[in-house]
Design an enzyme around this catalytic site. Structure first.
Site, short mmCIF file in Angstrom:
data_model
loop_
_atom_site.label_atom_id
_atom_site.label_comp_id
_atom_site.label_asym_id
_atom_site.label_seq_id
_atom_site.Cartn_x
_atom_site.Cartn_y
_atom_site.Cartn_z
CG HIS A 200 77.75 -9.99 -101.56
ND1 HIS A 200 78.01 -8.66 -101.25
CD2 HIS A 200 78.95 -10.63 -101.48
CE1 HIS A 200 79.29 -8.52 -100.96
NE2 HIS A 200 79.89 -9.69 -101.11
CG HIS B 79 79.79 -7.54 -105.08
ND1 HIS B 79 79.51 -8.76 -104.53
CD2 HIS B 79 81.14 -7.43 -105.09
CE1 HIS B 79 80.64 -9.39 -104.23
NE2 HIS B 79 81.65 -8.61 -104.55
CD GLN C 75 92.58 -10.40 -105.00
OE1 GLN C 75 92.70 -9.67 -105.97
NE2 GLN C 75 91.66 -10.18 -104.07
CD GLN D 85 86.18 2.10 -94.74
OE1 GLN D 85 86.54 2.76 -95.70
NE2 GLN D 85 86.96 1.85 -93.70
NE ARG E 277 87.48 -14.44 -99.18
CZ ARG E 277 88.64 -14.83 -99.70
NH1 ARG E 277 89.26 -15.88 -99.23
NH2 ARG E 277 89.19 -14.15 -100.67
N1 LIG Z 1 79.63 -5.98 -97.43
C1 LIG Z 1 80.17 -5.15 -98.31
N2 LIG Z 1 79.82 -3.85 -98.33
C2 LIG Z 1 80.38 -2.98 -99.21
N3 LIG Z 1 81.30 -3.34 -100.13
C3 LIG Z 1 81.68 -4.63 -100.17
C4 LIG Z 1 81.14 -5.60 -99.28
N4 LIG Z 1 81.71 -6.80 -99.56
C5 LIG Z 1 82.57 -6.58 -100.58
N5 LIG Z 1 82.55 -5.29 -100.96
C6 LIG Z 1 83.37 -4.65 -101.98
O1 LIG Z 1 83.14 -5.24 -103.23
C7 LIG Z 1 84.33 -5.18 -104.01
C8 LIG Z 1 84.63 -6.53 -104.57
O2 LIG Z 1 84.88 -7.40 -103.49
P1 LIG Z 1 84.95 -8.96 -103.62
O3 LIG Z 1 84.45 -9.39 -104.95
O4 LIG Z 1 86.25 -9.42 -103.14
O5 LIG Z 1 83.79 -9.43 -102.60
P2 LIG Z 1 83.90 -10.00 -101.17
O6 LIG Z 1 82.54 -10.26 -100.67
O7 LIG Z 1 84.82 -9.12 -100.39
O8 LIG Z 1 84.56 -11.41 -101.40
P3 LIG Z 1 85.69 -12.06 -100.49
O9 LIG Z 1 85.15 -12.13 -99.11
O10 LIG Z 1 85.94 -13.37 -101.11
O11 LIG Z 1 86.89 -11.17 -100.61
C9 LIG Z 1 85.43 -4.66 -103.08
O12 LIG Z 1 85.62 -3.28 -103.30
C10 LIG Z 1 84.83 -4.91 -101.72
O13 LIG Z 1 85.33 -4.01 -100.73
#
Ligand SMILES: Nc1ncnc2c1ncn2[C@@H]1O[C@H](COP(=O)(O)OP(=O)(O)OP(=O)(O)O)[C@@H](O)[C@H]1O
Ligand SMILES: [Mg+2]
Length: 276
Positions: A31, A34, A58, A145, A184
């Site tokens: 999204h 990322h 995890q 963050q 999520r």
């Molecule tokens: N809204 C956001 N803004 C900035 N960074 C984000 C955001 N959502 C996730 N990230 C970052 O993206 C990286 C990968 O996260 P991840 O793939 O777990 O996504 P997620 O949206 O956090 O998914 P989940 O909610 O399942 O954990 C991590 O460093 C996370 O902090």
């Protein structure tokens, strides 16, 4: 863009690269949060790599590992359009081959908050990130963050184990109503999606108190608790007003404070934080 499941192929692609390398670790279902990390890496590094790995280590027993969204074709198009150079999509067997038994535990910072609600979570995170750093050998690695405790845990790990990498922390990307983007969020139905704004509202209410001079950390926590309580669909897991480095709960706010909370809405477990 080179995409591979294989560690040896990743290493040979990486060996053929010149200049700085930035890594963005993800669990896919990509999204705009990322994308912001990838764009930052793209701006700062000559080469950019992304990992997509839904890390079983995890997730705890009760969590949504098997139902976790895995839209791999859409994710690869998304990364291609962002100008990513290399994507590693390791299998569980590649990451945790038979006989695997070495784990990284960041003891104190991994224990409270998310660590308490999700036993073993940060052991899984630290171990997989250590493996990703060893596999990609990046100059910089980019994290959001939004996962504030993850950043604290990983910074400690990098210092303690002398990983030759700079961690870059990027701001939380939000929807227009304040909800932090998360993979999520797809679990939320329309009523739950509306209710999910309660995290941002709770943080904003506590921040407002702080801006009006409130320095009693318990008052800040109580402010967040009462906002969460006012939302019928929200079930509070924790609220915290902690020291941003040690993650110990504060009594009085002196310098900076990390306000954070976790809330369950339907089957989605959501987290958010403000660093003030
Ligand atoms: N809204 C956001 N803004 C900035 N960074 C984000 C955001 N959502 C996730 N990230 C970052 O993206 C990286 C990968 O996260 P991840 O793939 O777990 O996504 P997620 O949206 O956090 O998914 P989940 O909610 O399942 O954990 C991590 O460093 C996370 O902090
Ligand atoms: Mg995440």
């Amino acid at each position: 863009m080179r995409t591979t499941n294989s560690l040896s192929e990743l290493k040979s692609v990486r060996a053929g690269m010149n200049g700085t390398f930035g890594l963005v670790p993800t669990m896919g279902a990509l999204h705009a949060g990322h994308a912001s990390l990838i764009q930052r890496a793209r701006a700062e590094c000559r080469n950019v790599g992304v990992s997509i790995f839904v890390n079983p280590a995890q997730f705890s027993q009760e969590e949504d590992l098997s139902n976790y969204p895995r839209p791999i074709e859409r994710d690869l198009d998304f990364l291609h359009d962002l100008g990513v150079d290399v994507v590693w999509v390791p299998t569980v067997e590649t990451m945790y081959p038979p006989g695997f038994q070495t784990w990284v535990t960041v003891e104190e910072m991994g224990a409270p908050l998310e660590g308490k609600c999700r036993p073993g979570h940060f052991r899984g995170v630290a171990t997989v990130v250590a493996k990703l750093l060893n596999s990609f050998t990046p100059d910089r690695a980019y994290f959001g963050q939004k996962d504030a405790q993850q950043v604290v845990v990983l910074k400690r790990m990098v210092r303690d184990l002398n990983f030759p990498v700079e961690l870059v922390v990027c701001p939380t990307v939000r929807e227009s109503d304040g909800l932090a983007l998360s993979s999520r969020n797809v679990y939320l139905d329309p009523a739950q999606r509306q209710a999910a704004t309660v995290l941002y509202k709770a943080l904003s209410a506590a921040q407002k108190k702080y801006e009006c001079g409130e320095r009693d950390a318990e008052v800040l926590r109580e402010t967040m608790r009462s906002v969460v309580k006012s939302e019928r669909l929200a079930e509070q897991q924790y609220v915290s007003a902690a020291d941003p480095e040690t993650l110990c709960e504060l009594k009085e706010v002196g310098g900076t404070v990390l306000l954070s909370l976790a809330v369950k809405i339907g089957r989605a477990r959501l987290i958010d934080n403000f660093l003030i």
